[in-house]
Motif scaffolding. Sequence first.
Motif, PDB file in Angstrom:
ATOM      1  N   LYS A 123      18.511  -7.016  10.712  1.00 15.66           N
ATOM      2  CA  LYS A 123      18.595  -7.763   9.457  1.00 15.66           C
ATOM      3  C   LYS A 123      18.246  -9.229   9.672  1.00 15.66           C
ATOM      4  O   LYS A 123      17.465  -9.820   8.916  1.00 15.66           O
ATOM      5  CB  LYS A 123      20.018  -7.638   8.882  1.00 15.66           C
ATOM      6  CG  LYS A 123      20.212  -8.398   7.583  1.00 15.66           C
ATOM      7  CD  LYS A 123      21.655  -8.264   7.088  1.00 15.66           C
ATOM      8  CE  LYS A 123      21.867  -9.097   5.827  1.00 15.66           C
ATOM      9  NZ  LYS A 123      23.270  -9.016   5.357  1.00 15.66           N
ATOM     10  N   GLU A 146      14.485  -9.674  10.319  1.00 14.08           N
ATOM     11  CA  GLU A 146      13.722  -9.639   9.071  1.00 14.08           C
ATOM     12  C   GLU A 146      13.914 -10.920   8.266  1.00 14.08           C
ATOM     13  O   GLU A 146      12.979 -11.435   7.637  1.00 14.08           O
ATOM     14  CB  GLU A 146      14.154  -8.420   8.234  1.00 14.08           C
ATOM     15  CG  GLU A 146      13.791  -7.079   8.849  1.00 14.08           C
ATOM     16  CD  GLU A 146      12.287  -6.849   8.848  1.00 14.08           C
ATOM     17  OE1 GLU A 146      11.592  -7.434   7.991  1.00 14.08           O
ATOM     18  OE2 GLU A 146      11.809  -6.102   9.723  1.00 14.08           O
ATOM     19  N   LEU A 147      15.143 -11.445   8.285  1.00  7.70           N
ATOM     20  CA  LEU A 147      15.450 -12.669   7.543  1.00  7.70           C
ATOM     21  C   LEU A 147      14.654 -13.851   8.093  1.00  7.70           C
ATOM     22  O   LEU A 147      14.045 -14.620   7.336  1.00  7.70           O
ATOM     23  CB  LEU A 147      16.952 -12.951   7.630  1.00  7.70           C
ATOM     24  CG  LEU A 147      17.487 -14.132   6.828  1.00  7.70           C
ATOM     25  CD1 LEU A 147      17.357 -13.856   5.348  1.00  7.70           C
ATOM     26  CD2 LEU A 147      18.935 -14.398   7.201  1.00  7.70           C
ATOM     27  N   LEU A 205      11.941 -13.704   9.920  1.00  9.20           N
ATOM     28  CA  LEU A 205      10.519 -13.446   9.681  1.00  9.20           C
ATOM     29  C   LEU A 205      10.132 -13.809   8.248  1.00  9.20           C
ATOM     30  O   LEU A 205       9.102 -14.454   8.000  1.00  9.20           O
ATOM     31  CB  LEU A 205      10.228 -11.972   9.965  1.00  9.20           C
ATOM     32  CG  LEU A 205       8.775 -11.572  10.154  1.00  9.20           C
ATOM     33  CD1 LEU A 205       8.171 -12.269  11.342  1.00  9.20           C
ATOM     34  CD2 LEU A 205       8.669 -10.062  10.333  1.00  9.20           C
ATOM     35  N   GLU A 206      10.976 -13.414   7.299  1.00  5.09           N
ATOM     36  CA  GLU A 206      10.697 -13.717   5.887  1.00  5.09           C
ATOM     37  C   GLU A 206      10.707 -15.217   5.632  1.00  5.09           C
ATOM     38  O   GLU A 206       9.842 -15.755   4.928  1.00  5.09           O
ATOM     39  CB  GLU A 206      11.746 -13.023   5.012  1.00  5.09           C
ATOM     40  CG  GLU A 206      11.568 -13.272   3.525  1.00  5.09           C
ATOM     41  CD  GLU A 206      12.705 -12.675   2.709  1.00  5.09           C
ATOM     42  OE1 GLU A 206      12.770 -12.958   1.501  1.00  5.09           O
ATOM     43  OE2 GLU A 206      13.536 -11.932   3.286  1.00  5.09           O
ATOM     44  N   ALA A 207      11.686 -15.919   6.224  1.00  5.01           N
ATOM     45  CA  ALA A 207      11.799 -17.364   6.000  1.00  5.01           C
ATOM     46  C   ALA A 207      10.587 -18.105   6.538  1.00  5.01           C
ATOM     47  O   ALA A 207      10.025 -18.980   5.868  1.00  5.01           O
ATOM     48  CB  ALA A 207      13.077 -17.886   6.669  1.00  5.01           C
ATOM     49  N   GLN A 229       7.550 -16.886   7.224  1.00  2.71           N
ATOM     50  CA  GLN A 229       6.318 -16.528   6.526  1.00  2.71           C
ATOM     51  C   GLN A 229       6.268 -17.139   5.130  1.00  2.71           C
ATOM     52  O   GLN A 229       5.199 -17.517   4.641  1.00  2.71           O
ATOM     53  CB  GLN A 229       6.192 -15.010   6.466  1.00  2.71           C
ATOM     54  CG  GLN A 229       5.870 -14.378   7.814  1.00  2.71           C
ATOM     55  CD  GLN A 229       5.744 -12.874   7.747  1.00  2.71           C
ATOM     56  OE1 GLN A 229       6.125 -12.258   6.758  1.00  2.71           O
ATOM     57  NE2 GLN A 229       5.217 -12.280   8.808  1.00  2.71           N
ATOM     58  N   GLU A 230       7.439 -17.247   4.476  1.00  2.17           N
ATOM     59  CA  GLU A 230       7.465 -17.897   3.164  1.00  2.17           C
ATOM     60  C   GLU A 230       7.123 -19.379   3.285  1.00  2.17           C
ATOM     61  O   GLU A 230       6.530 -19.973   2.384  1.00  2.17           O
ATOM     62  CB  GLU A 230       8.853 -17.731   2.537  1.00  2.17           C
ATOM     63  CG  GLU A 230       8.949 -18.307   1.133  1.00  2.17           C
ATOM     64  CD  GLU A 230      10.315 -18.059   0.512  1.00  2.17           C
ATOM     65  OE1 GLU A 230      10.775 -18.912  -0.260  1.00  2.17           O
ATOM     66  OE2 GLU A 230      10.913 -17.003   0.809  1.00  2.17           O
ATOM     67  N   HIS A 264       2.711 -18.004  10.171  1.00  2.00           N
ATOM     68  CA  HIS A 264       2.484 -16.592  10.473  1.00  2.00           C
ATOM     69  C   HIS A 264       3.176 -16.245  11.780  1.00  2.00           C
ATOM     70  O   HIS A 264       2.942 -16.870  12.825  1.00  2.00           O
ATOM     71  CB  HIS A 264       0.992 -16.290  10.579  1.00  2.00           C
ATOM     72  CG  HIS A 264       0.710 -14.853  10.899  1.00  2.00           C
ATOM     73  ND1 HIS A 264       1.066 -13.814  10.058  1.00  2.00           N
ATOM     74  CD2 HIS A 264       0.128 -14.278  11.979  1.00  2.00           C
ATOM     75  CE1 HIS A 264       0.706 -12.671  10.606  1.00  2.00           C
ATOM     76  NE2 HIS A 264       0.130 -12.919  11.775  1.00  2.00           N
ATOM     77  N   TYR A 298      18.293 -19.044   3.103  1.00  2.00           N
ATOM     78  CA  TYR A 298      18.368 -18.151   4.240  1.00  2.00           C
ATOM     79  C   TYR A 298      19.583 -18.432   5.108  1.00  2.00           C
ATOM     80  O   TYR A 298      20.084 -17.552   5.793  1.00  2.00           O
ATOM     81  CB  TYR A 298      17.080 -18.280   5.064  1.00  2.00           C
ATOM     82  CG  TYR A 298      15.858 -17.842   4.293  1.00  2.00           C
ATOM     83  CD1 TYR A 298      15.548 -16.503   4.165  1.00  2.00           C
ATOM     84  CD2 TYR A 298      15.041 -18.780   3.667  1.00  2.00           C
ATOM     85  CE1 TYR A 298      14.442 -16.093   3.447  1.00  2.00           C
ATOM     86  CE2 TYR A 298      13.927 -18.384   2.943  1.00  2.00           C
ATOM     87  CZ  TYR A 298      13.634 -17.030   2.835  1.00  2.00           C
ATOM     88  OH  TYR A 298      12.554 -16.632   2.122  1.00  2.00           O
TER      89      TYR A 298
END
Length: 825
Positions: free
Chosen positions: A507, A510-511, A513-515, A517-518, A522, A820
């Motif tokens: 989890k 993923e968090l 990675l999402e932060a 990339q947003e 990359h 996040y």
Amino acid sequence: MENVERNIGEPIGEVSFNGSKLGISNGLNKFQLKTETFFVKKGYILLIIGFLLGRALILSKLTPFALPFFAAVYMVRREKAPLALIGLVAGAATLSVIDAAYTFIVTFLFLFLLRVSKKLLQSEIRALPFYVFGTLLLGKLGKSYILTNQVSLYDGMMAGVEASLGFILTLIFLQSIPLISVNKRRQSLKTEEIVCLIIMLASIMTGTIGWSVYDLSVEHIMSRYLVLVFAFVAGATVGSTVGVVTGLIFSLANVSSFYHMSLLAFSGLLGGLLKEGKKIGVAIGLFIATLLIGMYGEGSGNLLNTFLETAAAVVLFLLTPQALTSKLAKYIPGTPEYTAEQQQYMRKMRDVTAQRVEQFSSVFQALSNSFSSYDEQNEWDDKERELDFFLSNVTEKTCQTCFKKEHCWTRNFNTTYDYMKDIMTEMDQNNGAVSPKLSREWDKHCTKSKKVIDAVYQELSLYQANQKLKKQVQESRKLVADQLLGVSTVMGDFAKEIQRERDNHHKQEELILEALQEFGIHIEQVEIYSLEQGNVDIDMTIPFCNGHGECEKLIAPMLSDILGETIIVNSEECSTYPNGFCHVTFRSAKAYAVDTGVAHAAKDGGFISGDSYSTIELGCGKYAVAISDGMGNGERAHIESKETLELLQKILQSGIEEKVAIKSVNSVLSLRTTDEIFSTLDLAMIDLQNASVRFLKIGSTPSFIKRGNKVIKIQASNLPMGIIQEFDVDVVSDQLKAGDLLIMMSDGVFEGPKHVENYDLWMKRKIGELATDDPQQVADLIMEEVIRSRSGFIEDDMTVVVTKVKHNTPRWSTIPMQKYRQKAN
């Protein structure tokens, strides 16, 4: 009694119900065990497989499966080869009597050729495919000649095709037969083993071609059932592979089944993609593939039969026990069951390893206790025993031939014993001298007083040597006990570290990675090893950054805000080419950091100094600064001091406590050489989490802490290392603050100033007058002051190490990631 029975009736009923469920479960387990024993251990499954392979055809006339299967069984499970042969002949008999006879004759020819040339073979398994190839080629050509009295080119080509297929099938069966015939096997299947197993299962199903139940094709039902099972167990990749391989083999066996390959491959793909819907989802995938492919395959006329065959396969699939699919999934890499099995195996191996390490730790603990079990009572008894032995030696040389022996030792034993004991004690304490008073009293008591005193003096040297040796042995025992205890502690901590469960951080990965990339960065991959406060450990793989410093400037500040503590780049491996990837490790920053400055000079301006220094960053958040001064000057002193620091560094990095480490180094130095080559050691251990410091000084000069205008002296008194085996290490503890300067120096610097009576006051005054707090400038200025006081002459090796403690302030401010941060917490 009836009331009691009525009251306990409900629990009895519940227990009975649970007992019935337990009995059903036990019954199923026993049935499964008996079935497995009958088919697998006794080998009757080979009889069934042999029957189906014996009647399996390729291109409607070739039978290449029989001999490769028998040859593989003959090599893998030789005792079950007769069962396989019976099944093959029986299956071939369903085609024709000629095929049954041909199968038997070819098998006999294979065994004959193998037996005749057995002595010439180095490896039967390697030669097996070639024997099968030759036997099938000869057998097929012989069969054609017997039936038609000639061998045409077509017959030769077909014989070559069948022999080639037999060669390949032999290799496949050698891989796949152990998977279905051996009960206990390793918990993994290689990719080639999975493919071989699929080919074998598809080949077995070709033996069902021509069978039908209520106009429903058995081979279609079984092939779709096989695809359903593998798609459900292993997903879309394996499911579509099974569909393609099975459809290809069916199309070779029967050209009219060519469209079936598309149906099986498509259903395997759809079923694998819908496996999240459990068995129902996989079944829906097969129904969709049947409707789509069925319309284009043979038209809508046969669509009903195709749909019914699919329904029959789905019914078989739904009736398949969960235990069977779970057991199969454990052997296929990539499945959750396989991953769980591997994790369980790794957990078991971890626990076994930790248990063994703990056992070794307890062994070292027991050894340490046994070496340190020498108590004071035993020491007192040994001294009394040795004293008695000493006096008996003296009396044997003097009193045995004396005429007053009975008077002294029988009538006045205690008086004589005490006098001789006092004489021995005074001689031991006064370098062989006896006080006049005791001498006069002994002359009155003994007629041979001078002879006895001389004998005591002679024996005393042996007694003292024996006591010295015994003391060294006791000191060595204590040192060994401390070393063993240190090793035991390190191994115990290591066992606890092994047993620590590594959490899954999917989890958080993923968090993060999402932060990132947003934010527009990359990231290829994120792996979190630890999120423990103060011990964060994160690995990332990012595309080539072209040296822009994204990790330090962007990623680390964002991680710092998300995790609520300062994160820094610990290591970075950048790609050497533009399309590559960079691998970065992020760790928690320590609360404090240190800067170090060093100034050193050799005697008379030489190139080799007898002083050595080292700065060691230990893995447990500690920073060690050490100076060692070898006795004398030149290369020999340099080697001595350098080896002292290298040995200390290795022992400290192993995790052993610093006092035990220093005692171990001292023991090695004292036992390593008989030359009088000693070395001092000045060690400071700084904890980077709270800035506490521990000083261990062995024959070294004082150190100083400069805090603003205040100068604090740190001093401890210990002999240099290597002089004696056992000594008490004086540990001085202090608390440093941000901005403090820790100044350590060798005796060439501390005692270097000329015409100075009080070195402490002179050094304190010079340190207090320093206007800079840069470590390197401070070291250079102190060195310059000492050399200038000597009019430019360097009369001894000189080393100054200055360490500045400061708050660990990151170079870049954190980047706010409020959304996040709340999710991470």
